[in-house]
Design a protein around this motif. Structure first.
Motif, short mmCIF file in Angstrom:
data_model
loop_
_atom_site.label_atom_id
_atom_site.label_comp_id
_atom_site.label_asym_id
_atom_site.label_seq_id
_atom_site.Cartn_x
_atom_site.Cartn_y
_atom_site.Cartn_z
N PHE A 197 -4.81 4.28 0.83
CA PHE A 197 -3.46 4.14 1.38
C PHE A 197 -2.60 3.39 0.35
CE2 PHE A 197 -1.24 1.11 4.67
CZ PHE A 197 0.02 1.58 4.31
N GLU A 198 -1.72 4.11 -0.32
CA GLU A 198 -0.80 3.45 -1.27
C GLU A 198 0.39 2.91 -0.47
OE1 GLU A 198 -0.44 2.19 -4.21
OE2 GLU A 198 1.74 2.01 -4.17
N ASP A 199 0.48 1.59 -0.45
CA ASP A 199 1.50 0.87 0.34
C ASP A 199 2.82 0.87 -0.45
OD1 ASP A 199 2.86 -0.90 1.96
OD2 ASP A 199 1.55 -2.61 1.55
N ARG A 200 3.39 2.05 -0.61
CA ARG A 200 4.54 2.19 -1.51
C ARG A 200 5.86 1.81 -0.84
NH1 ARG A 200 8.40 2.43 -3.76
NH2 ARG A 200 9.08 3.55 -5.63
N LYS A 201 5.87 1.83 0.49
CA LYS A 201 7.09 1.49 1.26
C LYS A 201 8.32 2.16 0.63
CE LYS A 201 5.51 -3.04 2.94
NZ LYS A 201 4.40 -3.37 2.03
N PHE A 202 8.28 3.49 0.54
CA PHE A 202 9.43 4.21 0.02
C PHE A 202 10.69 3.80 0.79
CE2 PHE A 202 5.94 7.23 -0.91
CZ PHE A 202 6.11 7.36 -2.27
N GLY A 203 11.81 3.73 0.11
CA GLY A 203 13.03 3.32 0.81
C GLY A 203 14.26 3.71 0.01
N ASP A 204 14.48 5.02 -0.12
CA ASP A 204 15.64 5.48 -0.89
C ASP A 204 16.14 6.78 -0.25
OD1 ASP A 204 17.50 5.91 -3.04
OD2 ASP A 204 16.16 4.79 -4.36
N ILE A 205 17.07 7.43 -0.89
CA ILE A 205 17.53 8.72 -0.35
C ILE A 205 16.40 9.75 -0.47
CG2 ILE A 205 19.98 8.31 -0.78
CD1 ILE A 205 19.61 10.22 -3.27
#
Ligand code: S5P
Length: 380
Positions: free
Chosen positions: A100-108
């Motif tokens: 599980f890559e905890d990347r927390k994407f947060g963009d458009i």
């Protein structure tokens, strides 16, 4: 106690949830949990690839998920087939856990698609699960889902043919990092069909003396299109899988960051509800949430909750003793509270294990505690 713990899913066994799961990775993960008696995720927040792979190998038997922050690793090797992601994938198959890559994407949407599938890390290639911060809006989940579907379609047409000739080597997976732990240096047979090498490996795993003399074989393996394991691009047939379960399915999964463990965070109830709505719209991709409690509320909800901010008091202390935060905003609760009372499914533990004097023993203490909390919950 959360009202959501009254939801019928909370008192169902993990094996029943595996049977009912609609997402292939959730089904797989619940089966792994039942087989391994583990609902523990290790947050492997270390700074070198060596440390990461060593942790994955030594703690692997106790966990069902290994969480990474690949950008914390100062020497992450990006090579698609021999790099750090690929090595992790081999250890995941050997010990039976998901990455599980905890990347927390947060963009458009457009940017997160590219961050997920392109760039140096190509997260989608090696990480079964990733997560997203839904602050940019629901489109971010639509976009990641679209990218995962396209990636999966593309994989259907990849056929791999490979011929290998050789004798068993003691290195294999283990040559890839310098283990300080003797047990992690066991020989791994290279050829699937070789009984003697396989036996020697099994004996070595049992702690008995292994002796692989010389097994020379020619093997050809052909990965049919749509094989559930062809993404790993590894010597699949040479790897020993965790007993009782096949390799993980090729489908990818997403967790929505619905609630946080940090003090004073800005995730409101409206934000959390929007995460739940979005999850219901993407059931074939969203496995559940990073949250502090179960978020299942509608009768048909079957989402999984994974919960960080988890520690146990020292062994000699009272189990109900309050646990202090880390002084940087992190707050902690025990597995008993998170699994037993709040209805979470998997506890995520980082420093509680990796900073311990004996991380392997400490991981087992967490596994036992979280598993007992689950057993108490389903029999309550
Ligand atoms: O709300 C959250 C969400 C996450 S994913 N709180 C968290 O702590 N995390 C992650 O869990 C965090 O980024 C870290 O990797 C891990 C907790 O680590 P620990 O050392 O505090 O157990």
């Amino acid at each position: 106690m959360s009202t959501n713990t009254q939801h019928p899913v909370t008192t169902s066994s993990y094996s029943t949830r595996a049977e009912k799961a609609t997402h292939p990775l959730s089904e797989y993960l619940f089966r792994l949990m039942s087989i391994k008696h583990s609902n523990l995720c290790l947050s492997a927040d270390v700074s070198t690839a060596n440390q990461l792979l060593h942790l994955a190998d030594t703690i692997g038997p106790s966990i069902v998920v290994l969480k990474t922050h690949y950008d914390l690793i100062n020497n992450w090797d990006y090579h698609p087939t021999t790099g750090t992601g690929s090595k992790l994938a081999r250890l995941a198959r050997r010990h039976g856990f998901l990455i599980f890559e905890d990347r927390k994407f947060g963009d458009i949407g457009n940017t997160v698609q590219l961050q997920y599938t392109e760039g140096s890390a190509r997260i989608i290639e090696w990480s079964h699960i990733t997560n997203v911060n839904m602050i940019p809006g629901k489109a971010v989940v639509d976009s990641l889902h679209g990218a995962a579907v396209r990636w999966r379609e593309k994989k259907k047409y990849e056929v791999k043919t490979d011929i290998s000739v050789g004798t068993p080597r003691a290195e294999s997976v283990n040559e890839e990092y310098d283990s300080e732990d003797g047990a992690a240096k066991m020989p791994v047979p290279e050829e699937n069909g070789s009984g003697s090498a396989l036996d020697a490996y099994v004996h070595a795993r049992d702690g008995r003396k292994a002796s692989i003399v010389s097994v020379t074989t020619v093997s050809q393996h052909f990965e049919p299109a749509n094989s559930p394991r062809n993404w790993e691009n590894l010597d699949e047939e040479d790897e020993v899988l965790y007993p009782g379960i096949e390799g993980a399915p090729l489908e990818r999964g997403l967790l929505l960051l619905a609630q946080m463990s940090s003090k004073g965070n800005f995730m409101t109830a409206d934000y959390t509800n929007a995460c739940v709505e979005s999850a219901r719209e993407h059931k074939s991709y969203v496995m559940g949430f990073i949250s502090q409690e179960s978020l299942n509320s509608e009768p048909e909800d079957m989402f999984m909750s994974m919960t960080p901010g988890c520690q146990l008091p020292p062994e000699e202390d009272d189990e109900n003793a309050p646990i202090e935060g880390d002084g940087k905003g992190q707050q902690y609760n025990t597995p008993r509270k998170l699994i037993g009372m709040m209805g979470s499914d998997v506890v995520i533990v980082g420093r509680g294990i990796i900073k311990a004097a004996n991380p392997r023993a400490e991981a087992e203490r967490y596994r036992r505690s979280a598993w007992e909390a689950y057993e108490g919950r389903i029999t309550a």
